[in-house]
Write a protein that holds these residues in place. Structure first.
Motif, PDB file in Angstrom:
ATOM      1  N   ARG A 131     -20.779   1.404  49.117  1.00 15.70           N
ATOM      2  CA  ARG A 131     -21.371   2.385  48.374  1.00 15.70           C
ATOM      3  C   ARG A 131     -21.146   2.230  46.804  1.00 15.70           C
ATOM      4  O   ARG A 131     -22.191   2.406  46.273  1.00 15.70           O
ATOM      5  CB  ARG A 131     -20.896   3.663  48.950  1.00 15.70           C
ATOM      6  CG  ARG A 131     -21.142   4.492  50.386  1.00 15.70           C
ATOM      7  CD  ARG A 131     -20.253   5.604  50.491  1.00 15.70           C
ATOM      8  NE  ARG A 131     -20.660   5.900  51.953  1.00 15.70           N
ATOM      9  CZ  ARG A 131     -20.165   7.125  52.330  1.00 15.70           C
ATOM     10  NH1 ARG A 131     -19.152   7.849  51.668  1.00 15.70           N
ATOM     11  NH2 ARG A 131     -20.424   7.374  53.751  1.00 15.70           N
ATOM     12  N   ALA A 132     -20.093   1.622  46.584  1.00 20.79           N
ATOM     13  CA  ALA A 132     -19.966   1.291  45.089  1.00 20.79           C
ATOM     14  C   ALA A 132     -20.930   0.180  44.791  1.00 20.79           C
ATOM     15  O   ALA A 132     -21.590   0.152  43.337  1.00 20.79           O
ATOM     16  CB  ALA A 132     -18.564   0.982  44.900  1.00 20.79           C
ATOM     17  N   GLN A 133     -21.123  -0.892  45.474  1.00 19.89           N
ATOM     18  CA  GLN A 133     -21.950  -2.019  45.177  1.00 19.89           C
ATOM     19  C   GLN A 133     -23.521  -1.291  45.079  1.00 19.89           C
ATOM     20  O   GLN A 133     -24.117  -1.636  44.382  1.00 19.89           O
ATOM     21  CB  GLN A 133     -21.950  -2.971  46.340  1.00 19.89           C
ATOM     22  CG  GLN A 133     -20.568  -3.819  46.171  1.00 19.89           C
ATOM     23  CD  GLN A 133     -20.239  -4.693  47.268  1.00 19.89           C
ATOM     24  OE1 GLN A 133     -20.853  -4.588  48.309  1.00 19.89           O
ATOM     25  NE2 GLN A 133     -19.230  -5.535  47.203  1.00 19.89           N
ATOM     26  N   ALA A 134     -23.851  -0.620  46.127  1.00 20.75           N
ATOM     27  CA  ALA A 134     -25.114  -0.152  46.127  1.00 20.75           C
ATOM     28  C   ALA A 134     -25.395   0.900  44.877  1.00 20.75           C
ATOM     29  O   ALA A 134     -26.485   0.854  44.260  1.00 20.75           O
ATOM     30  CB  ALA A 134     -25.196   0.670  47.609  1.00 20.75           C
ATOM     31  N   SER A 135     -24.275   1.582  44.572  1.00 18.12           N
ATOM     32  CA  SER A 135     -24.688   2.349  43.260  1.00 18.12           C
ATOM     33  C   SER A 135     -24.785   1.565  42.002  1.00 18.12           C
ATOM     34  O   SER A 135     -25.659   1.838  41.160  1.00 18.12           O
ATOM     35  CB  SER A 135     -23.353   3.305  43.225  1.00 18.12           C
ATOM     36  OG  SER A 135     -23.398   4.030  42.218  1.00 18.12           O
ATOM     37  N   GLN A 136     -23.916   0.590  41.870  1.00 18.06           N
ATOM     38  CA  GLN A 136     -23.957  -0.470  41.048  1.00 18.06           C
ATOM     39  C   GLN A 136     -25.383  -1.146  40.922  1.00 18.06           C
ATOM     40  O   GLN A 136     -26.081  -1.185  39.974  1.00 18.06           O
ATOM     41  CB  GLN A 136     -22.845  -1.511  41.098  1.00 18.06           C
ATOM     42  CG  GLN A 136     -22.962  -2.647  39.949  1.00 18.06           C
ATOM     43  CD  GLN A 136     -21.833  -3.485  39.873  1.00 18.06           C
ATOM     44  OE1 GLN A 136     -21.494  -3.680  41.082  1.00 18.06           O
ATOM     45  NE2 GLN A 136     -21.325  -3.884  39.015  1.00 18.06           N
ATOM     46  N   ALA A 137     -25.931  -1.826  41.983  1.00 21.60           N
ATOM     47  CA  ALA A 137     -27.174  -2.139  42.141  1.00 21.60           C
ATOM     48  C   ALA A 137     -28.290  -1.198  41.632  1.00 21.60           C
ATOM     49  O   ALA A 137     -29.292  -1.523  41.061  1.00 21.60           O
ATOM     50  CB  ALA A 137     -27.541  -2.650  43.496  1.00 21.60           C
ATOM     51  N   LYS A 138     -28.260  -0.009  42.057  1.00 23.58           N
ATOM     52  CA  LYS A 138     -28.953   0.906  41.646  1.00 23.58           C
ATOM     53  C   LYS A 138     -29.187   1.186  40.143  1.00 23.58           C
ATOM     54  O   LYS A 138     -30.089   1.343  39.388  1.00 23.58           O
ATOM     55  CB  LYS A 138     -28.657   2.391  42.281  1.00 23.58           C
ATOM     56  CG  LYS A 138     -29.875   3.598  41.988  1.00 23.58           C
ATOM     57  CD  LYS A 138     -29.539   4.785  42.988  1.00 23.58           C
ATOM     58  CE  LYS A 138     -30.678   5.811  42.418  1.00 23.58           C
ATOM     59  NZ  LYS A 138     -30.594   6.213  40.867  1.00 23.58           N
ATOM     60  N   ARG A 139     -27.740   1.407  39.592  1.00 27.77           N
ATOM     61  CA  ARG A 139     -27.895   1.519  38.105  1.00 27.77           C
ATOM     62  C   ARG A 139     -28.445   0.090  37.291  1.00 27.77           C
ATOM     63  O   ARG A 139     -28.851   0.225  36.264  1.00 27.77           O
ATOM     64  CB  ARG A 139     -26.218   1.453  37.775  1.00 27.77           C
ATOM     65  CG  ARG A 139     -25.733   2.816  37.995  1.00 27.77           C
ATOM     66  CD  ARG A 139     -24.371   3.175  37.464  1.00 27.77           C
ATOM     67  NE  ARG A 139     -23.341   2.245  37.413  1.00 27.77           N
ATOM     68  CZ  ARG A 139     -22.547   2.219  38.340  1.00 27.77           C
ATOM     69  NH1 ARG A 139     -22.564   3.026  39.340  1.00 27.77           N
ATOM     70  NH2 ARG A 139     -21.737   1.304  38.722  1.00 27.77           N
ATOM     71  N   LEU A 140     -28.092  -1.036  38.078  1.00 31.79           N
ATOM     72  CA  LEU A 140     -28.694  -2.007  37.373  1.00 31.79           C
ATOM     73  C   LEU A 140     -30.263  -2.262  37.557  1.00 31.79           C
ATOM     74  O   LEU A 140     -30.923  -2.524  36.621  1.00 31.79           O
ATOM     75  CB  LEU A 140     -28.392  -3.431  38.096  1.00 31.79           C
ATOM     76  CG  LEU A 140     -26.815  -3.610  37.712  1.00 31.79           C
ATOM     77  CD1 LEU A 140     -26.262  -5.085  38.570  1.00 31.79           C
ATOM     78  CD2 LEU A 140     -26.424  -4.062  36.244  1.00 31.79           C
ATOM     79  N   MET A 141     -30.701  -1.615  38.439  1.00 32.41           N
ATOM     80  CA  MET A 141     -32.008  -1.559  38.655  1.00 32.41           C
ATOM     81  C   MET A 141     -32.929  -0.699  37.840  1.00 32.41           C
ATOM     82  O   MET A 141     -33.946  -0.657  36.907  1.00 32.41           O
ATOM     83  CB  MET A 141     -32.408  -1.220  40.112  1.00 32.41           C
ATOM     84  CG  MET A 141     -34.176  -0.912  40.430  1.00 32.41           C
ATOM     85  SD  MET A 141     -34.970  -2.635  40.015  1.00 32.41           S
ATOM     86  CE  MET A 141     -34.452  -3.654  41.276  1.00 32.41           C
ATOM     87  N   VAL A 194     -13.038   2.545  56.452  1.00 34.66           N
ATOM     88  CA  VAL A 194     -13.302   3.672  55.419  1.00 34.66           C
ATOM     89  C   VAL A 194     -13.301   2.822  53.983  1.00 34.66           C
ATOM     90  O   VAL A 194     -14.401   2.958  53.174  1.00 34.66           O
ATOM     91  CB  VAL A 194     -12.488   4.738  55.167  1.00 34.66           C
ATOM     92  CG1 VAL A 194     -12.561   5.583  54.047  1.00 34.66           C
ATOM     93  CG2 VAL A 194     -12.498   5.602  56.619  1.00 34.66           C
ATOM     94  N   ARG A 195     -12.659   1.870  53.912  1.00 32.61           N
ATOM     95  CA  ARG A 195     -12.447   1.176  52.608  1.00 32.61           C
ATOM     96  C   ARG A 195     -13.710   0.212  52.432  1.00 32.61           C
ATOM     97  O   ARG A 195     -14.220   0.234  51.367  1.00 32.61           O
ATOM     98  CB  ARG A 195     -11.210   0.439  52.490  1.00 32.61           C
ATOM     99  CG  ARG A 195     -10.855  -0.410  51.119  1.00 32.61           C
ATOM    100  CD  ARG A 195      -9.668  -1.047  51.152  1.00 32.61           C
ATOM    101  NE  ARG A 195      -9.705  -1.825  52.159  1.00 32.61           N
ATOM    102  CZ  ARG A 195      -8.337  -2.788  52.312  1.00 32.61           C
ATOM    103  NH1 ARG A 195      -7.311  -2.624  51.593  1.00 32.61           N
ATOM    104  NH2 ARG A 195      -8.474  -3.768  53.286  1.00 32.61           N
ATOM    105  N   GLN A 196     -13.961  -0.248  53.435  1.00 35.55           N
ATOM    106  CA  GLN A 196     -15.390  -1.114  53.348  1.00 35.55           C
ATOM    107  C   GLN A 196     -16.357  -0.309  53.069  1.00 35.55           C
ATOM    108  O   GLN A 196     -17.434  -0.898  52.177  1.00 35.55           O
ATOM    109  CB  GLN A 196     -15.204  -1.977  54.616  1.00 35.55           C
ATOM    110  CG  GLN A 196     -16.618  -2.902  54.648  1.00 35.55           C
ATOM    111  CD  GLN A 196     -16.585  -4.021  55.684  1.00 35.55           C
ATOM    112  OE1 GLN A 196     -15.768  -4.304  56.238  1.00 35.55           O
ATOM    113  NE2 GLN A 196     -17.785  -4.224  55.934  1.00 35.55           N
TER     114      GLN A 196
END
Length: 459
Positions: free
Chosen positions: A67-77, A60-62
């Motif tokens: 998900r957090a990394q994907a959300s950050q990548a989306k924000r950066l994009m 679950v932690r992974q």
């Protein structure tokens, strides 16, 4: 630890727990055959439970971390798309925009929502883009993409800017072409430094000195009979470093050589037109400034082409403040039989002013009106209005950029009687092709596609 290993651990340890726990539930001792004490399965079960819990927690932690990394990548994009001054775009196999970043507003004047679903011909002439791409792809691997391609972008207000285009071709799962994606940025020659301006001037002066131009002709067809009734002269540059023809003229204007380049293009076109069938007219693009050049009357008079066959297409390349001198310069030419056409009508306010103040014999409807006219009620309404307007002022009407059967059917039904575009005939530099244009054309090629629009089609 990889996600799939955690899943394996959970499955294995759950299996162990069940193997131990189920016999106990049904009242049997799984370890009797081994002679082990009864407390061993209890301890084993107690040890397995925390391991399973830990493995589940790790999984679950992974997942949360990913998900957090994907959300950050989306924000950066999103940040890149919002703040970048480079325009990111995608075009489908039909030539229509499927994606546009907000930077398109600065470059084109259009909002992203205004471009989605619209044909790329709205802002970049398809002929110019095709020529530049052909040259670029001949010099490098097309599959690897391209860069350094220069084309002229027509903004929403009718003005034009030079843009640098980078991109790559897309393919579907079966390997068939599936459009393009890439970036564009404004490349204004007027803002380049002295070194770049010097390079541009030197390159254009070399073209002028060597007269290294070529003329291609594209047929103009009667939509009523299917016959070819005229041609348009299109300038081609023999030594073109990834520039579309229009981009050459924009750069020439930046260094003050645009009129000289236009005059050379005119002379080249007229000299080449000697090889055309004598029944065909010859349309040649000239800016208002070039129309005022003192060399123009002599060039036309000594061309060897009857002035009755020559059509000067007045472009929007330069703004006209006072139409008096322009009309006066064209008057004796028109008196000798030469006809005037207004090019790219409907693309901007300047073309409509040309029509009202120059009173041309021909009006050439811009590709922006023709592209998708079969599906867009607004474009059909504008096309119908232009048909009525041209009849009122006694001008002929030519639909430019017809590329599909549906577009041809639509413009014919609206009453447009002449057309030009890839569907009807591509530009050619081959005299053999030109000779065939003078031969009788089969009437069934175009006739029969007219008729009235149904009310549901929104005429």
């Amino acid at each position: 630890m990889p996600k799939w290993w955690l899943l394996v651990i959970i499955v294995m340890e759950t299996g162990v727990a069940l193997a131990v726990g189920l016999p106990i539930v049904i009242g049997e001792e799984p370890w009797d055959a081994f002679g082990w004490p009864v407390w061993i399965p209890d301890v084993t079960a107690l040890l397995v439970v925390p391991i399973v819990v830990y493995a589940s927690f790790s999984l679950v932690r992974q997942q949360l971390r990913e998900r957090a990394q994907a959300s950050q990548a989306k924000r950066l994009m999103d940040t890149v798309l919002t703040t970048s001054r480079e325009w990111l775009w995608a075009i489908g196999p039909d030539g229509r925009f499927t994606f546009s970043s907000p930077a398109c507003v600065e470059l084109t004047g259009y909002e992203p929502s205004e471009l989605l679903g619209r044909h790329v011909g709205l802002i970049i002439d398809p002929d110019d883009l095709a020529d530049a791409l052909e040259l670029r792809n001949s010099n490098q691997d097309a599959d690897a993409g391209w860069s350094g391609l220069h084309a002229v972008c027509r903004r929403k207000d009718g003005s034009r800017v030079l843009v640098d285009v980078s991109g790559r071709s897309l393919s579907d799962a079966s390997g068939r072409p599936n459009g393009f994606e890439g970036t564009s940025r404004i490349l204004d020659p007027g803002m380049t430094d002295a070194l770049a301006a010097g390079e541009i001037k030197s390159r254009i002066e070399e073209v002028l000195a060597e007269r290294s131009l070529l003329t291609a002709f594209q047929p103009i067809c009667s939509l009523e009979t299917g016959s070819i009734i005229g041609t348009e002269a299109l300038t081609r540059f023999l030594d073109s470093p990834g520039l579309s023809p229009e981009a050459w003229f924009v750069e020439a204007a930046a260094v003050g050589l645009d009129v000289d380049l236009e005059i050379l293009a005119l002379e080249t076109a007229l000299a080449t037109a000697i090889g055309l069938p004598s029944t065909l007219s010859v349309s040649i693009n000239l800016s208002p400034r070039a129309c005022l050049d003192a060399r123009l009357p002599d060039i036309l008079a000594n061309s060897g082409i009857s002035t009755e066959r020559i059509v000067l297409e007045v472009t929007e390349r330069h703004q006209v403040i006072d139409y008096g001198p322009l009309a006066a310069a064209l008057a004796p030419l028109r008196h000798s039989g030469l006809r005037i056409a207004v090019d790219d009508a409907g693309a901007g306010f300047a073309s409509m002013r040309h029509i009202l103040l120059l009173k041309p014999e021909l009006i050439k409807l811009d590709r922006d009106i023709i592209a998708g006219i079969d599906t867009d009620p607004g474009q059909r309404a504008l096309g119908a209005a232009m048909v009525g307007f041209s009849r009122e002022i006694g001008a002929g009407l030519v639909a430019e950029g017809i590329e599909t059967e549906a577009e041809l059917t639509a413009v014919s039904r609206l009453g447009m009687t002449a057309g030009q575009g890839y569907l009807l005939g591509r530009p050619s530099v081959e005299p053999g092709d030109w000779a065939q244009w003078g031969e009788p054309q089969p009437d069934e090629a175009l006739v029969g596609r007219g008729g009235d629009l149904d009310e549901s089609e929104g005429r």
